[in-house]
Design an enzyme around this catalytic site. Sequence first.
Site, PDB file in Angstrom:
ATOM      1  NE  ARG A 155     -89.014  71.929  32.464  1.00 57.78           N
ATOM      2  CZ  ARG A 155     -88.387  70.816  32.809  1.00 57.78           C
ATOM      3  NH1 ARG A 155     -87.252  70.501  32.216  1.00 57.78           N
ATOM      4  NH2 ARG A 155     -88.868  70.010  33.724  1.00 57.78           N
ATOM      5  NE  ARG A 161     -93.807  76.258  32.989  1.00 56.15           N
ATOM      6  CZ  ARG A 161     -93.680  75.629  31.835  1.00 56.15           C
ATOM      7  NH1 ARG A 161     -94.240  76.131  30.746  1.00 56.15           N
ATOM      8  NH2 ARG A 161     -93.016  74.496  31.746  1.00 56.15           N
TER       9      ARG A 161
END
Length: 327
Positions: A155, A161
């Site tokens: 997430r 990320r």
Amino acid sequence: MTQTPAQTPAQAPIRLGTRASALATTQSGHVADLIRERLGREVELVEVATEGDVSSAPLATMGGTGVFVSALRDALLAGRVDVAVHSLKDLPTAPADGIALAAVPPREDPRDVVVARDGLTLGELPVGSRLGTGSPRRVSQLAALGLGLELEGIRGNVDTRIRKVREGQYDAVVLARAGLARLGRLDEVTEVLDPLQMLPAPGQGALAIECRSDDELVTALAQLDDPSTRAAVTAERAVLSTLEAGCSAPLGALADVVEGDDGEELWLRAIALSEDGGLSVRMSASGPVDDAAGLGQRLASEMLAEGAADLMTAPSEQGPPVRNQHA
């Protein structure tokens, strides 16, 4: 004493509701610029927190589509904002009472991309490499490629990320190219995935501009609509809505307006997969641009007839045949 005529009051700025993330505000800023340019109206961005922003739970456990949308729609209906901008792939397929999808601007490239350590592509990642994605659609299609990667949930926003790859927590992540393009971060992409390997989510790369259905802005905002994008995403979402009635399998779909023998036509591809990617139903079809919804519905119905509804309950097997059909 001579009185001067009363001046016509200036139009109030259009209040544009947006999520607070960097990507959301960038997308909303793009729409705000379009409104200023095409409609000659000033725009004020209003940040709205959504369930998807405040929860750390996996999106699939939160209901998937809609978790980033409902709070913005509530703000619209309550009159706190005049316009809301969403990533179109986040929109539920069912119509929302009192809300109109007023415009779908020109779409960004809808493909998925890889951001991997050391500039690697998917095929170059060693067996056992950790690849992060929070999308069941991506997990299933990656598993179907049989590359021996460890697929793990993730997430966070784009920056989070990619940072996890840079810090070595993951060897790679898969993201939507459109988001990186809008953020000016395409130089970090190590591979753009061909739709033959990875069909995107229905509506990926497109933006949705919503307003209240009884607002005069419906007519004005229509000037921002791109007919080709609208047709493509309508077909993709028709696949999704038809399959949702009888199939909860991961799904990818992509439509393109192409030049056919008798002028422009719509070419649509879709895939539904078992969770482990071992079984799939992949089909394609083409039809008139002005029958986008009908094309998507017919293709999805044929996919259901070919067993798409059974994919989530099918027993997991090693290397079963993939069913490919062309309608």
